[in-house]
Scaffold this active site. Sequence first.
Site, PDB file in Angstrom:
ATOM      1  N   ASP A 292      64.709-110.727 -28.919  1.00  0.00           N
ATOM      2  CA  ASP A 292      64.029-110.712 -27.627  1.00  0.00           C
ATOM      3  C   ASP A 292      63.299-112.048 -27.470  1.00  0.00           C
ATOM      4  O   ASP A 292      63.253-112.874 -28.383  1.00  0.00           O
ATOM      5  CB  ASP A 292      63.059-109.527 -27.541  1.00  0.00           C
ATOM      6  CG  ASP A 292      62.861-109.050 -26.103  1.00  0.00           C
ATOM      7  OD1 ASP A 292      62.991-109.878 -25.181  1.00  0.00           O
ATOM      8  OD2 ASP A 292      62.576-107.852 -25.900  1.00  0.00           O
TER       9      ASP A 292
ATOM     10  N   GLU B  27      56.542-104.301 -18.758  1.00  0.00           N
ATOM     11  CA  GLU B  27      56.200-104.345 -20.178  1.00  0.00           C
ATOM     12  C   GLU B  27      54.750-103.916 -20.431  1.00  0.00           C
ATOM     13  O   GLU B  27      54.287-102.942 -19.858  1.00  0.00           O
ATOM     14  CB  GLU B  27      56.535-105.733 -20.755  1.00  0.00           C
ATOM     15  CG  GLU B  27      58.032-106.044 -20.636  1.00  0.00           C
ATOM     16  CD  GLU B  27      58.428-107.332 -21.305  1.00  0.00           C
ATOM     17  OE1 GLU B  27      58.057-107.535 -22.474  1.00  0.00           O
ATOM     18  OE2 GLU B  27      59.130-108.152 -20.667  1.00  0.00           O
TER      19      GLU B  27
END
Length: 661
Positions: free
Chosen positions: A310, A516
């Site tokens: 990521d 997020e």
Amino acid sequence: MIRILSMSLLWMVVLLWWLVVATMADDFLYKDRNQPVAARVKDLLGRMTLEEKIGQMVQIEQLASTPDIMRHYFIGSLLSGGGSVPNPHATVVDWVNMVNKFQNGSLSTRLGIPMIYGIDAVHGHNNVINATIFPHNIGLGATRDTDLVKRIGAATAAEVRATGIPYAFAPCIAVCRDPRWGRCYESYGEDTKLVESMTEIILGLQGEIPEGSRLGVPYVAGKDKVAACAKHFVADGGTTHGIDENNTVVNEHDLLSIHMPPYYDSIIKGVSTVMVSYSSLNGLRMHANGDLITGYLKGKLDFKGFVISDWEGIDRITSPPHSNYTYSVLASISAGIDLVMAPNNYVEFINELTSLVKNKFISMDRIDDAVTRILRVKFTMGLFENPLADYSMVNEVGSQAHREIAREAVRKSLVLLKNGKTADDPMLPLPKMSSKVLVAGSHADNLGYQCGGWTIGWQGFSGNENTTGTTILNGIKSAVDPITEITYMENPNTEFIKSNNFSYAIVVVGEHPYTEMFGDSSNLTIADPGPSIITNVCGNVKCVVVIISGRPVVIEPYMSVIDALVAAWLPGTEGQGVADVLFGDHGFTGKLSKTWFKNVDQLPMNIGDPHYDPLFPFGFGLTTKSMTERSISGGIATRPFVLAILVSVFISLSLSRRHIA
């Protein structure tokens, strides 16, 4: 003697000619589309220097790159993070030109290995102005429609490819076990079987796998398809208290029965890449978890695509992040990560990895495995044959056909939680013909709010200016009869409501966009002034409340004043789909993909838990019939003679009036 020399010279010429021809043929082996992928990979790998191999293992942010950087460092991949665009008002052509500019830098290297460009197209091509924005995954889970998600995948792939991009960081196949998690809306739901079924979207993104294909081998069908990415490996939906990037505490049985199964299905469907999670598993950062990345994913599941980190994911192996970068590089590459997102500090990554290899802390076999996997995906998807994009697909972005699919997805994702104060007195569907209707709430006329996070910008936006679509308010105005007066006021007071004699009200409230960790919430409340709008409006006029949210939110305190309640999730750009169902053009069919709690003290709470006591259980959803279905069930369609009689009477009365006149 002269004859002998002449013969020798002749043989030397023949030998040199043969060597040149053989070398030329060999040089083009990896470029020969007729050769098997494995042979092309082996040939190209054998020609690469360590510098070229390590370059292939790096993915950088386009904002930090230039064509010269691509060429000088042999960079294997680029990405656009959330909101990373060619320019603030970029057209589809601007996107194509930008991608091709960087690609030309890669193609000008010694071996001409094309780079692969990736982007977060998680609910449509969501970074691009005027693209079709589909409902977020939690809404798609509520549809239970695997054919629909496959068509969404195909539409998304076409729009992504139209901008010159061949790689989408989707789908998210997390199993969300706690709605307090800020990424819960990126999950299809809390149930493993439901999430497994929705991996059908991979076949839409990448194309149907040919019969007889080897399981675990990546597959991308053609120029209108993209490489997909199953994420985030693994158990990111189970973190403690739903805190993003936190630790998931789970035993082996629950790991393999709850969180891992969607990865089996993704690999069976030929997914090209897998992205590793920021989170930890039982205290170990997933970016350093070799047992699961190499041992389980690559070993036991025999995954043959590449594993990608990521964004700055390897930095987070240490606490604080980037505090021991040498260790982070060593731990992540040794664990089995093949392509590293080093969006800005790519030079540091390249230098560290080169040093670790030269000093034998990381073997050449590990480097070759990583590069083999990256090249396998590139060859499989035809990137060597078609590295540059053209403008042939520009009209795919935001096309009417794709918007119709999105509108269908909105209709099917809506979940009817309450319909009338009593079962004998349903409020929905609403009548289209009324004297006066009130529409209220902060989310009724806000395209950004109804799209949610990961839309145009990383954290989404507010208002109606940043892209095109239909707000719920405009959908309502289009759906009602022309004689019906629609009054919109975001936060009306009691006096206004009482003095206007409204037939009924539609209240649209919910959460503001987030992405997020910025969406982590311990209270899960509706954004102000939503609660007061509900009590104010619904306390004074018959009302239906539509909740726009990425997860279940606190609603139990207001249930007594609400006549009808609809969970609309984050529907995207096609707000007309909400009106389609409210007014009965289509029936409600959606079922909850996430348990709706009574209060946050119950969390985490999922179907099957011993303390399961929800406000609305997983799978709950009332249904209604469309106008057509109601007509048929009412018998009109089966008794056409009734219509004939009515028409005959009408004509007779008209003729009589004319005769009298």
